[in-house]
Each structure stands twice: as C-alpha cells, then as structure tokens.
Design an enzyme around this catalytic site. Structure first.
Site, mmCIF file in Angstrom:
data_model
loop_
_atom_site.group_PDB
_atom_site.id
_atom_site.type_symbol
_atom_site.label_atom_id
_atom_site.label_comp_id
_atom_site.label_asym_id
_atom_site.label_seq_id
_atom_site.Cartn_x
_atom_site.Cartn_y
_atom_site.Cartn_z
ATOM 1 C CB THR A 146 71.480 40.083 33.279
ATOM 2 O OG1 THR A 146 71.047 41.392 33.622
ATOM 3 C CG2 THR A 146 70.288 39.266 32.829
ATOM 4 C CE LYS A 174 67.843 41.436 35.073
ATOM 5 N NZ LYS A 174 68.026 42.006 33.687
ATOM 6 C CB THR A 185 64.557 43.079 30.967
ATOM 7 O OG1 THR A 185 64.483 42.850 29.599
ATOM 8 C CG2 THR A 185 63.190 43.006 31.588
ATOM 9 C CD GLU A 265 75.703 46.730 32.273
ATOM 10 O OE1 GLU A 265 75.955 47.331 31.237
ATOM 11 O OE2 GLU A 265 75.727 45.507 32.403
ATOM 12 C CG ASN A 384 75.757 48.957 27.536
ATOM 13 O OD1 ASN A 384 74.958 48.040 27.593
ATOM 14 N ND2 ASN A 384 75.938 49.820 28.525
ATOM 15 C CB SER A 389 80.611 41.375 19.633
ATOM 16 O OG SER A 389 81.161 42.279 20.559
#
Lengths: 389, 389
Positions: A146, A174, A185, A265, A384, A389
């Site tokens: 992702t 992942k 996930t 991240e 995040n 959005s």
C-alpha cells in the site's frame, strides 16, 4: 528470495485498477502440493474485516490450496455485502483453479469502510490465475504493497550457500505493523516445501509470530485485517525437526518484521527497546511496549534527544516487578540513567544515525524481551492526516 | 475567579529565575483558616517525583497550611538529593510562615532528571512569602505555567450573580493532562471557604477528579508529578451538603479540565469522545479512552477527515460488551457508521471548527462516559521533539 523459492508454489501479481496509481494490486499464491497443509494467525481486533472472518473458517481444517490478496481496499466494516464479496472472490478463485472455495484464503488491505469494486477485482483474479508461475513471487509481493516504499521478502536458508536441512522457507509481507495509514494492515504469506502437518505448522507459526510480528509495534494501533498465513507443500520430501523448523521460521519472520519497521511510514529512526533483567519475559515485554508506545518518547527520539525521563515515566505506568531507585537506562550504549537518577551525560549519546537501541535494566531477574518501533515524526502526522481525504 | 476568591486564602507568584524567560516561576498559597483541612490526589506513576513522595506524607493527616509550587524543574528522578531539596523547600517555607514543615505541600513541574537550582528557588520562596495577599491568585496561576499559553482559573459560583449555598470554591491549573512536553505535569490547586473535614474533602475530591481530570487524556502519557490538592479554610462558616459540594467541586474541575485540553500543546481540535448505551460506566470509559489514544484517529481529525474506520478499529481492541454489527458512530452529529457498516456520507461531516464531538453507540446498555482529548498535529511533534535539546 520470495514465496516461490520453496518447491510446490506458484504466484502472480497483476494490476486490476483497484489502486489509482495503476500499480499491481491483486496477488495470487497457489500450493501445488503434494501436501496442502496450512496454519494462520489473525488480528485479535474484535472489529475484524470480512476476509478475516472468512479465512478463519478456511484454515480451521488445516488445508489451504490458494491465497488471494488485494490492496486498494480493506473490506472492513462493510457488513453483509462485504462478506458476500469475500465469499464471491474465493469462489471465483476456486473455479479458476479447480479447487474448493473453502480452501481459498482471502486477504484485503486498504481503506476501511468502503466496498470493493468487484468487477475489477474479479477480472484481476482471472488475470492472476492465468499468470501463475514459479517466478511470480516478487510481483505478488509488489501487488500487496500500500504505502510501503519497498516490497518485503525473506527466505531460509538465508543464502544459497547457507547450511540447511534440505527444505526451504519463503515469505512476503506488507504494511508496518499497525502503523500504515487507514490501519492498512500487516499481511504476511509464508511458504515451505517441508512436510509438516497442520498442527505442527500452527505450533511453529504461533511461536515465531509471538517473538517477531507481535513485538513489532509501530504506533500501537491494531488493524482489522492482520493476517499471517503459512503454507506447506511438502515438495522437498523432508519432515524437519519441530524445534529446528520453528527456529528457521522465526528467523524468516524476524527478517520480515525488521523490514516492516524499517519502512514504517514517516519514520526517521528504527528503535529497538530492550528490557533486561526482568522477573519474567512478560514483564520485559510489557515494559518495552509501554516505552515503545509513548508518544513523548517517540517524539524525543525524532528530535535526537536522549530524554530518559520519558523512558522512566513510561516504565512507571507498568505493573512489572522493579524498584524505581534501581532502574538503569542506556541509549546507544551510554548509561544515562543509573539507579533511577542521573547517570552519564546526555551529551555522550549520539542519536543522529537511523538505528537506536534503548536498554532498560529492571534489576529484578534474568528475563529479556525487545519491542521494535520507530519515532513519531512530522511525516507520520502528514501521511496519516492526509490519507483518505 | 481564582484560588483567592474563597475567604481564608492568600497567594503570591514571583519570578525567581528558574525559567530562562524571566517569567513568574514560584507560587505560594496559604490557608489562614480557621480550618486547615485538606485532601489531595497524586499521579499513580510508580516513578513518582520527590515532591509527590513528600506531599503524600504531608496530606496523610488531613492538614495542610500552605502549598509551594515551582515551574522550571520537575525534581523527578533526582534521587536522594532531590528529596532533600523538596524537604528543604518545605522547611524554608514553614519557617517563613511560622507553621510546621510537615503541613507544607510541595509541587514541581518542568524537565525530569535535573536538580533544582536551590539558591534561586529559596530566594523565590522568601520573596513569595513577603508578597502574599488576598489578590495574589492570578499571579500564582501564572507562576505555575510551563508551555501553557494562558493561565487557567475557575470558581464556584461561576459568576457573582449565580445562585450559591453561601460558600465558594476557587481553582487554578497548569499543563494539559500528560501532554505537556517533558511530561511537565498537571498541577491543580483548589480552595474553598466551606467548613468540611478532611474525609469529606477527600471523598468529594476523588469523585470530582474521577469524572474530570481522570477523563482528560491528551496523549496517553502519565506524568511523574501530577498533583491535585483541595484546601478548606472554613472561613464562610458554612458546612455544605456533601452531594451539593461534590457537584459544585466537579463543576470547577470540569471547567479547569476543559481549559487544559483547550490549551493542549499544538492541538488544533478539542475532541469529546462520548460512548453511549454501554453495559457499564467502566465500559464506556474504556471505549472512549481507546479511541482518544489512537494516533491514527487523532491524526485523521487533524486532517479534518471523519475516518470512522479508525474509530471502530480502536473500539475493537477493547473488552467492552458490544456486537460489531450493532455499533453506530456519529461525528459532529452525522451518523457516518450504522450497524458496524457504512452510514451517512462522510462528506456531510464538517470538521473545520475547533470542537469535535464523537459519539459511539455500543447498543449494549444505558451507561455513558466522555473522554476529552485533542488531535495529533505537526505542532505536537515539533514542540515535543525540540523541548530539552
């Protein structure tokens, strides 16, 4: 290097248009046997995604013929329609492969609370089934990404020259624990050509995940979709010793877990929080996790600040056995807190590198445990807050 | 408006040079009686600061004559020398006021792991003792600020025109739960001229803090120094009804708690997370707290993103009584999750204002509880990564 490294497995990764980027987003892994044994562990989140509810049933009889995975949508909190979509995906896969739908495990990852675009997904599954091959592992690993910046793969033996016991293990992963945005996930597929029954696989998998993925804690947030599945084909014709296999599997899981945390991240530091001399392994894990989950500790590391007071404040929230005035804390080898008070100078600690070690000495026993985490950065907040959005 | 609003109290705030900014950093509050009854609650962190260890003993007999507070240093994790410094501060204060050191409560706030500059602190205490006055409350409230942007004060009755029962309550606070950098502590001083004994004060204080400060959770990090103390002078000559007094005290505590969260470091939203229709008040609190502590939820709110999937994922980590497919979630009045799945459109939710309400309906009973928190922002990361380096 990949899930197709062990004999008996084929895989594929294709772009089905679930991701707006046009990158691969549907992966398929098949176990061609002769054995079709399997075990899996799933998220303990009580709000579990449709594919988790489905896959728990699939693996309950110890047989899995194929795993179909998609990125671009978690299929979580999607109600009856979401479950029907998972069921439909398994049936379509089973028809293409000539197996039973109840032997097809399904994994999904992406945003929670949206229905999957089924037409595109099913076209992708058909495409993947037609592309299955012994060299398909790397593309499958790419298709489950992702916001991962690199695909994660691992194998046993670690190199072609390494000593082995006549069988092999492959793995792909992942996500970054529960850190990925949208709770996107952790998905892990492990394969082996060793001949082990489902009970032996289950015991090995539970022990390996307990000390690897379960101790990977990027942001304390538990996903609705986490799945780790282990498939055994028996193609090597070797029935390994249980303890040796568990150790080899643990090695592969630790390798993948380290890759996940390293790619977490927005992270600028990978942090190993080790608690030593604890009264129990459970105490050591609880203390390390409390520190690893402290936002104040994590922001301090982002600022290259060896703020041991924030470590002690987190330790103090636990019920582990310790006396406050016997605690020692070291960062990158410098003991900046001694006997609960001021130790070596903070100035001696260099936190400019990517890897940081924190050692907490409870002086209460002989047990130890490490939790792997990362720092809390501007990039984490940015990624995040901007995700859906 | 302040701690000197009730009769029987004097206060002062002075600049002693503990803060590099030259702003007030030492506060003193005295109870001139006729009663000197008191109760206090402290951090449950097992790594407790020296002033907490001292003050627990001071309040154990139910009598407190004075409270001396400093910002610019937490005096936590400072060993024997730190405790001696607290003791010395209490003795110096007692000598200046002609009371016993064992009736002087001490509070400190600032960086953990550094000794206080005692010469400057004691000079400040002497200065404060000479400046005590009936109008000193506001300056005292200013002197306990660390990174607070405004002083926090509250009173009962709320205005001079409000109905009352013949007595009054005043309060001041600093910090934002456990959010302030360096775990810089929540300190609260409450005063009343009502005539209540220590046991009655203790019961009222525990109930009031349980539903106010205990439900204020800025970043999940527990301080080593948190202290809430309530002093009663009896100067009003009124012995109020216990339930009525508890309600009035709770009102003042809720007012101060709201001010703390509103001024939380770097926050751009104040978030009230309410869990409704829970099987117990404990369930409601556990669920609201799990959501309030989710970094993914908090970053989503920072991004004005009504990401209800992150709410459900947090709810799912708890052991509260609920069925996943009966959960409803509303944000700012829009029910975006219905029966565990997709409800109203996310687009209907406007999160651009400062205040956000999240309501989680467990459909499992009739109890409710609210946790107040804030979003996780770039400013939070910036302030907490740059604090002590």
């Amino acid at each position: 290097m990949s899930i197709t490294y062990p004999g008996g497995f084929r895989a594929a990764g294709v772009a089905a248009g679930l991701k707006s980027t046009g990158k691969p987003d549907v992966a398929l892994v098949t176990n061609d046997g002769p054995l079709h044994n399997a075990a899996a562990v799933f998220t303990s989140n009580r709000v579990a995604a449709a594919p988790v509810l489905w896959s728990r049933q699939v693996v309950s009889d110890g047989r899995v013929d194929a795993v179909v995975l998609n990125s671009g949508g978690a299929n979580a909190c999607t109600g009856h329609e979401g479950f029907q979509n998972t069921h439909h995906t398994a049936e379509a896969t089973a028809d293409l492969l000539g197996v039973s739908a109840t032997d097809v495990l399904v994994c999904s990852t992406g945003l929670i609370g949206e229905q999957l675009p089924m037409e595109r997904l099913l076209a992708g599954v058909a495409d993947a089934a037609g592309s299955l091959g012994r060299g398909g592992g790397p593309t499958a690993a790419e298709a489950i990404m992702t916001t991962d910046t690199v695909a994660k793969e691992a194998r046993y033996p670690a190199t072609a020259d390494s000593a082995s016991e006549g069988y092999s293990i492959g793995g792909m992963a992942k996500g970054a624990g529960m850190l990925a945005p949208g709770l996107a996930t952790m998905l892990v597929v492990l394969t082996t050509d060793a001949a082990l029954d489902a009970a032996a696989l289950d015991a090995a998998l539970r022990e390996a995940t307990r000390v690897s993925f379960d101790r990977t804690d990027a942001d304390g947030c538990m996903s609705t979709n986490d799945t780790v599945v282990l498939l055994a084909s028996g193609a090597a014709g070797i029935a390994p010793d249980q303890a040796q296999f568990t150790a080899a599997l643990t090695e592969v899981c630790l390798d993948l877990a380290a890759q996940l945390i390293h790619d977490a991240e927005g992270a600028s530091h990978t942090i190993a929080v080790t608690t030593l001399n604890a009264a129990s392994e459970r105490d050591a894990e609880v203390v390390s996790r409390a520190v690893a989950r402290s936002n104040l500790f994590k922001t301090a590391i982002f600022g290259n600040d060896p703020n041991w007071g924030r470590v002690l404040a987190a330790v103090g929230t636990t019920d582990a056995v310790f006396e406050p005035d016997r605690l020692n804390v070291s960062m990158n080898g410098v003991q900046i807190c001694r006997n609960g008070g001021i130790g070596e100078s903070r100035d001696l600690v260099d936190l400019t590198g990517h890897d940081v070690t924190v050692e907490i000495d409870l002086a209460a026993g002989t047990d130890a445990a490490t939790i792997w985490t990362n720092d809390l950065t501007h990039e984490y907040v940015h990624e995040n807050s901007a995700y859906s959005s």
